[in-house]
Scaffold this motif. Structure first.
Motif, PDB file in Angstrom:
ATOM      1  N   SER A 203       0.841  -1.212   0.000  1.00  0.00           N
ATOM      2  CA  SER A 203       0.000   0.000   0.000  1.00  0.00           C
ATOM      3  C   SER A 203       0.869   1.253   0.000  1.00  0.00           C
ATOM      4  O   SER A 203       0.602   2.217  -0.722  1.00  0.00           O
ATOM      5  CB  SER A 203      -0.909   0.034   1.237  1.00  0.00           C
ATOM      6  OG  SER A 203      -1.860  -0.993   1.188  1.00  0.00           O
ATOM      7  N   GLN A 386      -7.431  -3.428   2.258  1.00  0.00           N
ATOM      8  CA  GLN A 386      -8.230  -3.652   1.045  1.00  0.00           C
ATOM      9  C   GLN A 386      -7.508  -3.119  -0.193  1.00  0.00           C
ATOM     10  O   GLN A 386      -7.641  -3.681  -1.284  1.00  0.00           O
ATOM     11  CB  GLN A 386      -9.617  -3.004   1.190  1.00  0.00           C
ATOM     12  CG  GLN A 386     -10.479  -3.633   2.274  1.00  0.00           C
ATOM     13  CD  GLN A 386     -10.569  -5.157   2.144  1.00  0.00           C
ATOM     14  OE1 GLN A 386     -10.668  -5.706   1.054  1.00  0.00           O
ATOM     15  NE2 GLN A 386     -10.510  -5.855   3.281  1.00  0.00           N
ATOM     16  N   LEU A 387      -6.734  -2.067   0.004  1.00  0.00           N
ATOM     17  CA  LEU A 387      -5.980  -1.495  -1.118  1.00  0.00           C
ATOM     18  C   LEU A 387      -4.906  -2.474  -1.592  1.00  0.00           C
ATOM     19  O   LEU A 387      -4.777  -2.748  -2.786  1.00  0.00           O
ATOM     20  CB  LEU A 387      -5.360  -0.161  -0.702  1.00  0.00           C
ATOM     21  CG  LEU A 387      -4.776   0.705  -1.815  1.00  0.00           C
ATOM     22  CD1 LEU A 387      -5.843   1.053  -2.852  1.00  0.00           C
ATOM     23  CD2 LEU A 387      -4.176   1.987  -1.246  1.00  0.00           C
ATOM     24  N   LYS A 389      -4.841  -5.649  -1.166  1.00  0.00           N
ATOM     25  CA  LYS A 389      -5.503  -6.835  -1.734  1.00  0.00           C
ATOM     26  C   LYS A 389      -5.940  -6.556  -3.176  1.00  0.00           C
ATOM     27  O   LYS A 389      -5.836  -7.418  -4.056  1.00  0.00           O
ATOM     28  CB  LYS A 389      -6.720  -7.232  -0.888  1.00  0.00           C
ATOM     29  CG  LYS A 389      -6.331  -7.964   0.401  1.00  0.00           C
ATOM     30  CD  LYS A 389      -7.556  -8.342   1.222  1.00  0.00           C
ATOM     31  CE  LYS A 389      -7.179  -9.196   2.427  1.00  0.00           C
ATOM     32  NZ  LYS A 389      -8.325  -9.440   3.318  1.00  0.00           N
ATOM     33  N   ALA A 390      -6.430  -5.327  -3.419  1.00  0.00           N
ATOM     34  CA  ALA A 390      -6.854  -4.945  -4.777  1.00  0.00           C
ATOM     35  C   ALA A 390      -5.661  -4.929  -5.727  1.00  0.00           C
ATOM     36  O   ALA A 390      -5.747  -5.406  -6.863  1.00  0.00           O
ATOM     37  CB  ALA A 390      -7.532  -3.571  -4.745  1.00  0.00           C
ATOM     38  N   LEU A 405     -10.875  -2.871  -7.309  1.00  0.00           N
ATOM     39  CA  LEU A 405     -11.104  -1.694  -6.465  1.00  0.00           C
ATOM     40  C   LEU A 405     -12.566  -1.569  -6.040  1.00  0.00           C
ATOM     41  O   LEU A 405     -12.860  -1.070  -4.949  1.00  0.00           O
ATOM     42  CB  LEU A 405     -10.621  -0.428  -7.183  1.00  0.00           C
ATOM     43  CG  LEU A 405      -9.088  -0.320  -7.284  1.00  0.00           C
ATOM     44  CD1 LEU A 405      -8.652   0.710  -8.303  1.00  0.00           C
ATOM     45  CD2 LEU A 405      -8.470  -0.006  -5.915  1.00  0.00           C
ATOM     46  N   ALA A 408     -12.751  -3.796  -3.138  1.00  0.00           N
ATOM     47  CA  ALA A 408     -12.045  -3.182  -1.997  1.00  0.00           C
ATOM     48  C   ALA A 408     -12.945  -2.158  -1.309  1.00  0.00           C
ATOM     49  O   ALA A 408     -13.060  -2.145  -0.068  1.00  0.00           O
ATOM     50  CB  ALA A 408     -10.762  -2.502  -2.483  1.00  0.00           C
ATOM     51  N   GLN A 409     -13.599  -1.308  -2.091  1.00  0.00           N
ATOM     52  CA  GLN A 409     -14.459  -0.281  -1.504  1.00  0.00           C
ATOM     53  C   GLN A 409     -15.644  -0.900  -0.779  1.00  0.00           C
ATOM     54  O   GLN A 409     -16.018  -0.458   0.311  1.00  0.00           O
ATOM     55  CB  GLN A 409     -14.945   0.692  -2.597  1.00  0.00           C
ATOM     56  CG  GLN A 409     -15.786   1.854  -2.094  1.00  0.00           C
ATOM     57  CD  GLN A 409     -15.055   2.768  -1.127  1.00  0.00           C
ATOM     58  OE1 GLN A 409     -13.840   2.862  -1.141  1.00  0.00           O
ATOM     59  NE2 GLN A 409     -15.795   3.444  -0.254  1.00  0.00           N
TER      60      GLN A 409
END
Length: 413
Positions: A203, A386-387, A389-390, A405, A408-409
């Protein structure tokens, strides 16, 4: 400490503490007893276990103690342990007097009721660059002062670029950077390496491109965010970046660049000593934004904070210790030792006068941004997870940048 603070502390999951990025070292040192029976002893915890007794750092701590008329008992922890140890000590009413901690953790500790505000502890932050101070702010309050900052920029190999016919002055935005990578590939050399590993490091390295596109961490699935992830994806697809970036840490990414075949590497201030040893001519360029200018890169580095004490009479001396550690000359000496850029313009000017090679780093730090800035605070670790992972999903090909993404959101919400 107030009982309400203790209750808040109990509710804080120790696992939310942000993983360190950059120069973290292993192996702690010293005693972990936060208070000595002698009230003339003040405890300082820091994340620099690499500095043993007798080092310039520990001598500075002793000197600041002498000036304040007290003895300093210092413990150096591994960065990843320090925040958890601090939360536990606060639950036991046994916090250190002065705590030097990685900047993304400040908001976690502040929201847990562990730290005093600068209004309470009277630390003067008036000379600190506002973008750097923001990393230690939460809910409109400031919880310490930065001891220095590191950030990311692009290292480049002058010989590789010259052989590919690339003028570094032409690299001003994403389009011109990608054009340079094309020329490098055509010349039979390698393009760019970075770290996209599925951790906070991934990230951290993606953020300059994410922010450089104009994206915001509160909206991971915006068109601007997609354009940033698509840039990285396209580089892999076109062979401008190696597939190894998916597993690269910042250290292994640096090792690829140090081999001498890559034109560019995204890495941090902490690699300056290694860059000198690499055996080839290199330069440093602040990471460009999508349409030009400098992208905001995330700030690394620590804050000097004063934890909450049951005996509030201790704050005055703790404030003297913190003020000594962050005085102009001491900041200059400490930041030179740590390969950090100072948090004040006055000391930055002094650093550049002594070492002109630091100029691009000072420029990068002036454009930098705290990961928890904008009152993200303890929401940041979840967003960051989450970022990364995306990024992993898109670069491995399991999802398109847009789908990665979007997922992720949705997970953050």
């Amino acid at each position: 400490m107030h009982s309400s603070s203790r209750r808040r502390l109990a509710a804080v999951a120790l696992s939310t503490v942000v993983a360190v990025v950059g120069t973290a070292c292993s192996s702690g040192a010293g005693s972990t007893d936060a208070k000595d029976a002698d009230s003339g002893t003040y405890t300082i915890w820091d994340p620099y276990p690499q500095f043993a007794k007798g080092s310039a750092w520990t001598k500075l701590l002793d000197k600041c103690g002498s000036q304040a008329g007290v003895k300093v008992q210092r413990t150096g922890f591994d960065t990843s342990d320090l925040a958890n140890k601090t939360l536990l000590a606060a639950q036991q009413g046994n916090s250190p007097d002065v705590l030097i901690v990685d900047n993304p953790v400040v908001s976690t500790l502040a929201e847990a009721g562990v730290l005093t505000t600068t209004d309470e502890n009277k630390l003067d932050t008036s000379k600190v660059d506002p973008n750097l101070l923001a990393a230690g702010q939460s809910g409109g309050k400031t919880y310490g002062t930065p001891i220095g900052a590191n950030t990311l920029a692009l290292y480049y190999n002058k010989k590789v670029l010259k052989e590919a016919g690339v003028d570094i002055a032409s690299v001003k935005d994403w389009k011109s950077l990608t054009a340079a990578l094309r020329k490098v590939k055509k010349a039979g050399k390698k393009g760019i390496t970075f770290s996209a590993i599925g951790t906070e490091e991934g990230s951290f390295q993606f953020l300059p491109w994410f922010w450089g596109a104009g994206a915001e961490l509160t909206e991971l699935d915006s068109a601007r965010a997609v354009s940033a992830l698509s840039l990285w994806k396209d580089w892999l697809k076109q062979g401008h970046a190696p597939n190894s970036v998916i597993n690269n840490t910042q250290t292994t990414s640096w090792q690829e660049f140090a081999g001498g075949d890559y034109a560019f590497a995204e890495n941090g201030t902490w690699q300056l000593a290694n860059a000198e040893k690499a055996g080839f001519d290199y330069g440093v360029l602040p990471i460009p934004g999508s349409g030009g200018g400098h992208a905001a890169a995330p700030t690394g580095g620590e804050f000097v904070t004063l934890p909450v004490q049951e005996d509030t009479g201790r704050y005055a001396t703790s404030q003297k210790l913190a003020t000594c550690l962050t005085s102009t000359q001491n900041l200059y000496d400490t930041d030179t030792t740590l390969s950090y850029v100072a948090p004040t313009g006055e000391v930055q000017d002094k650093q550049v006068a002594a070492n002109p090679a630091l100029k691009p780093w000072v420029d990068a730090v002036k454009s930098a941004k705290g990961r928890t800035s904008g009152d993200l605070g303890t929401k940041y670790p979840k967003i960051s997870e989450q970022l990364w992972k995306a990024v992993q999903s898109a670069l491995s090909g399991s999802k398109s940048p847009e789908d990665a993404l979007t997922s992720a959101q949705a997970a953050v919400k």
